[in-house]
Enzyme design. Sequence first.
Site, PDB file in Angstrom:
ATOM      1  N   ASN A 141      -9.180   4.403  -9.342  1.00 10.79           N
ATOM      2  CA  ASN A 141      -7.869   4.242  -8.746  1.00 10.79           C
ATOM      3  C   ASN A 141      -8.050   3.305  -7.535  1.00 10.79           C
ATOM      4  O   ASN A 141      -9.086   3.157  -7.120  1.00 10.79           O
ATOM      5  CB  ASN A 141      -7.704   5.827  -8.374  1.00 10.79           C
ATOM      6  N   GLY A 169       3.865  -2.747  -9.157  1.00 15.08           N
ATOM      7  CA  GLY A 169       2.813  -3.091 -10.097  1.00 15.08           C
ATOM      8  C   GLY A 169       2.306  -4.526  -9.536  1.00 15.08           C
ATOM      9  O   GLY A 169       1.769  -5.280 -10.165  1.00 15.08           O
ATOM     10  N   SER A 170       2.067  -4.648  -7.994  1.00 17.35           N
ATOM     11  CA  SER A 170       1.241  -6.101  -7.852  1.00 17.35           C
ATOM     12  C   SER A 170      -0.279  -5.965  -8.133  1.00 17.35           C
ATOM     13  O   SER A 170      -0.749  -6.798  -8.382  1.00 17.35           O
ATOM     14  CB  SER A 170       1.567  -6.285  -6.369  1.00 17.35           C
ATOM     15  N   ASN A 171      -0.788  -4.581  -8.184  1.00 18.25           N
ATOM     16  CA  ASN A 171      -2.106  -4.368  -8.346  1.00 18.25           C
ATOM     17  C   ASN A 171      -2.078  -4.763 -10.149  1.00 18.25           C
ATOM     18  O   ASN A 171      -3.056  -5.311 -10.628  1.00 18.25           O
ATOM     19  CB  ASN A 171      -2.721  -2.983  -8.206  1.00 18.25           C
ATOM     20  N   ILE A 229      -3.116  12.937 -12.734  1.00 16.53           N
ATOM     21  CA  ILE A 229      -3.709  12.875 -13.877  1.00 16.53           C
ATOM     22  C   ILE A 229      -4.160  14.329 -14.427  1.00 16.53           C
ATOM     23  O   ILE A 229      -4.896  14.953 -13.716  1.00 16.53           O
ATOM     24  CB  ILE A 229      -4.893  11.966 -13.956  1.00 16.53           C
ATOM     25  N   GLU A 273      -6.667  -5.222  -1.606  1.00 19.90           N
ATOM     26  CA  GLU A 273      -6.386  -4.556  -2.921  1.00 19.90           C
ATOM     27  C   GLU A 273      -6.646  -5.641  -3.979  1.00 19.90           C
ATOM     28  O   GLU A 273      -7.157  -5.209  -4.960  1.00 19.90           O
ATOM     29  CB  GLU A 273      -5.308  -3.507  -3.132  1.00 19.90           C
ATOM     30  N   ASP A 287      -8.342  11.460  -4.634  1.00 17.74           N
ATOM     31  CA  ASP A 287      -8.912  10.472  -3.608  1.00 17.74           C
ATOM     32  C   ASP A 287     -10.374  10.736  -3.342  1.00 17.74           C
ATOM     33  O   ASP A 287     -10.720  10.371  -2.113  1.00 17.74           O
ATOM     34  CB  ASP A 287      -8.022  10.263  -2.217  1.00 17.74           C
ATOM     35  N   HIS A 291      -6.865   3.017  -3.422  1.00 19.01           N
ATOM     36  CA  HIS A 291      -6.217   3.531  -2.337  1.00 19.01           C
ATOM     37  C   HIS A 291      -5.996   2.668  -1.228  1.00 19.01           C
ATOM     38  O   HIS A 291      -7.177   1.862  -1.098  1.00 19.01           O
ATOM     39  CB  HIS A 291      -6.960   4.943  -2.002  1.00 19.01           C
TER      40      HIS A 291
HETATM   41  C1  GRF Z   1      -0.917   0.320  -3.358  1.00 23.17           C
HETATM   42  O1  GRF Z   1      -0.920   0.130  -2.133  1.00 23.17           O
HETATM   43  C2  GRF Z   1      -2.261   1.246  -4.019  1.00 23.17           C
HETATM   44  O2  GRF Z   1      -3.179   1.345  -3.236  1.00 23.17           O
HETATM   45  C3  GRF Z   1      -1.630   2.592  -4.099  1.00 23.17           C
HETATM   46  O3  GRF Z   1      -0.119   2.244  -4.571  1.00 23.17           O
HETATM   47  C4  GRF Z   1       0.335   0.958  -4.134  1.00 23.17           C
HETATM   48  C5  GRF Z   1       0.710   0.281  -5.346  1.00 23.17           C
HETATM   49  O4  GRF Z   1       1.386  -1.045  -5.016  1.00 23.17           O
HETATM   50  N1  GRF Z   1      -2.298   3.423  -5.073  1.00 23.17           N
HETATM   51  P1  GRF Z   1       1.726  -1.819  -6.197  1.00 23.17           P
HETATM   52  O5  GRF Z   1       2.814  -1.232  -7.103  1.00 23.17           O
HETATM   53  O6  GRF Z   1       0.447  -2.214  -7.133  1.00 23.17           O
HETATM   54  O7  GRF Z   1       2.194  -3.323  -5.559  1.00 23.17           O
END
Ligand code: GRF
Length: 204
Positions: free
Chosen positions: A104, A9-11, A90, A176, A147, A106
Amino acid sequence: MAIFASGGGSNFQALIDRATQPDRPFAVVLCVTNKATAGALARAQRHDIPACVLAPQAYPDEATYVADLLDALAVHQVNFIALAGYMRKIPSAVVAAFQGRMLNIHPALLPKFGGKGMYGKHVHRAVLAAGEAESGATVHVVDEQYDTGPIVLQARVPVKPDDTPDTLAARVLEAEHRIYPEALCLFAEGRVQVDGPHIHVAPA
Ligand code: GRF
């Protein structure tokens, strides 16, 4: 919006961080995961964001799962979805309900290195094996396929001669974290129009 995440969950964190800045461009009102062990759950808890674990395989059929998912989204008044490392396709009923309102991220420059099976390290391995000089991150609208939806933003990063899938992944991940909040801000500011496969982003 709701954020769907299956992993660390870093994003997810990057989006929360942007949402909690003084200008509050968007609000994160729900975390949805399919895994009780997802790191995103702990992050949600830390920020007092309600979370639900909905594992499709725990349901007798897809219709019941979809009903629960749509119900959770309605209860929390979700009108936008950001997928952030969500490892489940989904259901089309949910894609239809959130048409043009689901994004999303990617870890490659789509349309290259996307599609079924292209996730995580598989993507970065494929980029290195193809001898690409650059890779990057793509934020796109979610459609019925993997995608393939219209692209909102991309960021490019160099591929270095001594890169491993891990070093490349780390460089892409930084990109990202930069462009995902930026893309959500574009939507929050009403600057994006999605019309089926077409997208128009109004200049600032
Ligand atoms: C990211 O590389 C994103 O592009 C892909 O899954 C990964 C998730 O990483 N869809 P995080 O859990 O957000 O760190």
